[in-house]
Structure formats: C-alpha cells, structure tokens
Design a protein around this motif. Structure first.
Motif, PDB file in Angstrom:
ATOM      1  N   THR A  51       1.883  -6.102   0.889  1.00 34.21           N
ATOM      2  CA  THR A  51       2.858  -6.927   1.584  1.00 34.21           C
ATOM      3  C   THR A  51       2.899  -8.297   0.915  1.00 34.21           C
ATOM      4  OG1 THR A  51       3.556  -7.736   3.770  1.00 34.21           O
ATOM      5  CG2 THR A  51       1.205  -7.809   3.288  1.00 34.21           C
ATOM      6  N   LYS A  69       5.476  -8.860  -5.173  1.00 28.70           N
ATOM      7  CA  LYS A  69       5.129  -7.484  -4.806  1.00 28.70           C
ATOM      8  C   LYS A  69       5.706  -6.483  -5.806  1.00 28.70           C
ATOM      9  CE  LYS A  69       7.069  -7.480  -0.791  1.00 28.70           C
ATOM     10  NZ  LYS A  69       7.697  -8.805  -0.947  1.00 28.70           N
ATOM     11  N   GLU A  96       4.486  -0.151  -0.704  1.00 28.51           N
ATOM     12  CA  GLU A  96       5.056  -1.498  -0.724  1.00 28.51           C
ATOM     13  C   GLU A  96       5.950  -1.681   0.497  1.00 28.51           C
ATOM     14  OE1 GLU A  96       8.067  -4.487  -3.114  1.00 28.51           O
ATOM     15  OE2 GLU A  96       7.713  -2.465  -3.883  1.00 28.51           O
ATOM     16  N   THR A  97       5.617  -2.632   1.327  1.00 24.55           N
ATOM     17  CA  THR A  97       6.339  -2.830   2.595  1.00 24.55           C
ATOM     18  C   THR A  97       7.372  -3.935   2.460  1.00 24.55           C
ATOM     19  OG1 THR A  97       4.674  -4.381   3.402  1.00 24.55           O
ATOM     20  CG2 THR A  97       4.353  -2.063   3.915  1.00 24.55           C
ATOM     21  N   THR A  98       8.304  -3.775   1.558  1.00 25.46           N
ATOM     22  CA  THR A  98       9.350  -4.764   1.369  1.00 25.46           C
ATOM     23  C   THR A  98      10.128  -4.950   2.659  1.00 25.46           C
ATOM     24  OG1 THR A  98       9.561  -4.093  -0.927  1.00 25.46           O
ATOM     25  CG2 THR A  98      11.348  -5.403  -0.016  1.00 25.46           C
ATOM     26  N   ASN A 138       4.859  -7.762   9.087  1.00 22.53           N
ATOM     27  CA  ASN A 138       3.621  -7.458   9.773  1.00 22.53           C
ATOM     28  C   ASN A 138       3.115  -6.064   9.397  1.00 22.53           C
ATOM     29  OD1 ASN A 138       1.523  -7.069  11.525  1.00 22.53           O
ATOM     30  ND2 ASN A 138       2.677  -7.529  13.378  1.00 22.53           N
ATOM     31  N   PRO A 139       2.021  -5.976   8.632  1.00 23.29           N
ATOM     32  CA  PRO A 139       1.521  -4.658   8.213  1.00 23.29           C
ATOM     33  C   PRO A 139       0.701  -3.942   9.272  1.00 23.29           C
ATOM     34  CG  PRO A 139       0.147  -6.379   7.299  1.00 23.29           C
ATOM     35  CD  PRO A 139       1.267  -7.084   8.035  1.00 23.29           C
ATOM     36  N   THR A 172      -2.100  -8.658   0.263  1.00 26.29           N
ATOM     37  CA  THR A 172      -0.995  -9.601   0.419  1.00 26.29           C
ATOM     38  C   THR A 172      -0.836 -10.389  -0.878  1.00 26.29           C
ATOM     39  OG1 THR A 172      -1.265  -9.837   2.808  1.00 26.29           O
ATOM     40  CG2 THR A 172      -0.147 -11.625   1.666  1.00 26.29           C
ATOM     41  N   GLU A 224       5.993 -15.647   8.790  1.00 27.18           N
ATOM     42  CA  GLU A 224       5.593 -14.415   8.112  1.00 27.18           C
ATOM     43  C   GLU A 224       4.392 -14.639   7.211  1.00 27.18           C
ATOM     44  OE1 GLU A 224       8.869 -12.900   5.968  1.00 27.18           O
ATOM     45  OE2 GLU A 224      10.101 -12.474   7.728  1.00 27.18           O
ATOM     46  N   GLN A 263       0.931 -12.314   7.176  1.00 30.42           N
ATOM     47  CA  GLN A 263       0.537 -11.489   6.046  1.00 30.42           C
ATOM     48  C   GLN A 263      -0.850 -11.843   5.535  1.00 30.42           C
ATOM     49  OE1 GLN A 263       3.945 -12.411   3.725  1.00 30.42           O
ATOM     50  NE2 GLN A 263       5.219 -10.825   4.654  1.00 30.42           N
TER      51      GLN A 263
END
Length: 381
Positions: free
Chosen positions: A51, A58, A140-142, A146-147, A171, A193, A197
């Motif tokens: 993230t 990223k 990859e949480t593009t 919030n992971p 992160t 954010e 992260q």
C-alpha cells in the motif's frame, strides 16, 4: 501548492492466451490444499500487501519486481477496485454482457501479473491452483487507503491449512513529500490516509531518498524516519531509490507467524522507549505497557476483546503486538492484532535466564496508558 507525482502505472506485457481464465463459482479458502495433489504438504504461499500514498512508488516497486532477474516465481495482483488506468485497460477483456474478467500476464522472468475486479479470494485460489509452484504473491492495493480488511481476509489460523498466508504489509512512502502528506490534513476531521498506511505497516519503504536535500536547513532522512517511528515504532524502515530494494528484506518476513516471535521480542526489549507522543491532531501513537506478574490467559482474551470488539474504553486500536507470561505455563505466548482480528498463540518455552514479563505494544488513536496499565493488571492472578 500540492506536490506533483510522476509515478507511472505498471507496464503491461503481452498476454499469454493459453492461461485458463475459468473461475470457480463458489471458491473456498479452506479447499486449496485438497485441490493441489501435485504438491503434497507444500508450505503456504506468502502474500505481501503493498500500500502507499498517491505517487509514493507502489507501481515502481511492482515494475521492479516484475522485470527483475531474481529467479523467483512471483505473482502480482493489481487490485483496482473498479478503477481503470494504464495497465488495467490493457489487461482486461470484456466477457458476456460486458462483464469484466481477469487476464493473466506471463513474464519471461517467471513472474505472473493479473488484475482483479471482483473476488480477491477467487484470484488467490486460481493462483495457488496453477501447475507451477509460486514463491510469493504480491497484492498491490491501489486506491485502498486502509489495508486492514485485506489483512483480516488473508491472516488465517495455521489450523485452517490454507495454501496462502499473510506475510507482511508494506507501505511505500515518498521521502520528498512525506512531511507534506502528514501535515496537509492535520486539521481535518477525517483521518489522513498516510497515517493509516504507516500505522498498519510491518515494513515501510522510504522511497525517493535521492530527492531529499542534505541542506542543514531542510528535512533530513533521519527526521523522516523519526516521523514514521512516531506513528509506528514497530515498523522496519528501508531506504530506497526507485524502490530498488533487496527482495529478501520484503519477502518471507513472516510477520504474522509464530516464528516472528524472536523479532518481536527484540523490539520489545526496548520497553517503554517504543512509546511515542501524539502526532498533530491525529492523536495516533505507539504505546508500550508492561506487567511483571503472570497473567490468566482467559482474562487476557476477554480484556483484548473488550478493547478491540466492544470499544469499551473508547480507544481505536489499529495494531497490537506483545509477549505474554501465562500462569501455569512454561510457554512464551505471542499476541498479535490487526483491528478486530487477533491471535494469542504459544511460541516456545521460556528460557531459565529470561525475565518472564508481559509486554504489549498498541498502535492507534486515543490510547489511554493509565487505563491500559490498570486493566491489564486486572488480568493477573
């Protein structure tokens, strides 16, 4: 004036049309092992969640891994949650009725790349059922700040015998713009954010360090690392240029496994030095509490559930890690929590020369040290 970002989306590479795109209608995480007779008793494949704030790097990290000559079979899942930029347009076909389907990209160096538009569990199941054994999976949480929700899905008890396991949360932060990102929303009622992260990270890649001025009047890399540690004192920090990092430092970290206890114990030896002050208006901090007396395991479970589930003390806990000395047991127990999901497991025997003590680190907002110390004390005999 807002900083400019020059990050490019991951490079799309020719699609291998031979890859089977059929997806089971009702996937089950628990069913992975039974469906892979070709690899008996294979260890679970680690999943690393990546993230980071917009422009941090990223996609640069993904490109570096996808195009590197590292000799590893790594799958990268790009989870765009409905967004379509660059590589997503190149890699997605439309199914019947305009339905989006995944496409798999086979790379010359043994890596695999895919995009996910619906079920992450389906994508993971499809990956681990492949004939070739994967070394690792990167997610990859593009577009996802919030992971924690992903962590709760991937962090499975070993008894489930899943073919995937959460390895760590990484992160990526932009060294040049980190201070701006942390300060830009400090008067906002919403939680920034960038704080989220960093708070959830096991590893922070401090990227673009070459763009940070060495001028004495400017912000140093040491200042930035202090900013990160003030939010999350448990995270490991790696400096990088264009996210070119040693893969051994970000793969197979096992940050959520019992074998991570040694690393956790080393961090907790610093005792209260891990505790930090509130940062700006966010109120986020790291807090370490200790208890010399042995604790009753069931009381600890009830106490943690009151904090994480019932929000009894109005504290917002994001991460929690600790070691426990339990009454009538010679085992050292470890405690880990990500939001409402927690785990307490025996790790090893206490050594004769060790000081059997309870130490727990909390990362979150509105943490009250007095309440935590007193209520943990109530978990003793």
């Amino acid at each position: 004036m807002e900083p400019e970002y020059d990050e490019e989306p991951p490079l799309a590479i020719a699609i291998n049309d031979d890859v089977d795109n059929d997806i089971p209608s009702q996937p089950s995480v628990e069913s992975y092992s039974s469906q892979r007779p070709d690899i008996p008793d294979a260890p679970p494949v680690g999943v690393t969640v990546i993230t980071g704030y917009l422009g941090a790097g990223k996609s640069t990290l993904v490109n570096y891994i996808l195009n590197g000559e590292h000799g590893k079979r790594i799958a990268v899942i790009l989870n765009e949650f409905g967004e379509e930029i660059g590589v997503e347009r190149a890699m997605i076909n439309e199914g019947e009725g305009g339905a989006l389907v995944e496409e798999w990209v086979e790379l010359a160096n043994g890596c695999i790349c895919c995009t996910v538009k619906h079920s992450l569990v389906q994508a993971l199941e499809q990956l681990v059922q492949r004939k070739e054994r994967l070394d690792h999976i990167l997610l990859e949480t593009t577009g996802l700040a919030n992971p924690a929700p992903l962590a709760s899905v991937l962090w499975l008890d070993d008894q489930l015998e899943s073919d995937v396991r959460l390895d760590c949360i990484i992160t990526v932060v932009d060294a040049k713009n980190l201070r701006y990102q942390l300060k830009s929303h400090h008067d906002s009622s919403s939680f920034p954010e960038a704080y989220h992260q960093i708070a959830f990270a096991d590893v922070v890649i401090l990227n673009k360090v070459d763009l940070v001025s060495s001028d004495k009047a400017g912000v140093t890399l040491e200042d930035l690392e202090k900013d990160i540690y003030n939010i999350n004192s448990l995270a490991s920090i790696i400096r990088s240029v264009r996210c070119q990092v040693d893969l051994s430092m970000i793969l197979n970290c096992r940050a959520y496994g019992a074998t991570h206890a040694t690393h956790l114990e080393a961090l907790l030896k610093e005792n209260k030095t891990l505790s930090t002050k509130d940062i700006h208006d966010s109120g986020i901090r790291t807090l370490c509490i200790c208890e010399q007396k042995e604790v009753v395991l069931e009381k600890v479970r009830m106490w943690i559930e009151e904090i994480l589930w019932d929000k009894k003390y109005d504290m917002d806990v994001y991460r929690c890690k600790g070691i426990l000395s339990v009454v009538n047991s010679d085992q050292l127990f470890t405690l880990q929590a990500v939001r409402e999901v927690y785990e307490i497991v025996p790790t090893r025997k206490w050594k004769d020369e060790e000081n059997r003590i309870n130490k727990i680190v909390f990362i979150g907002r509105s943490l009250n040290e007095e309440i935590l110390v007193n209520t943990m004390g109530a978990c003793t005999i």
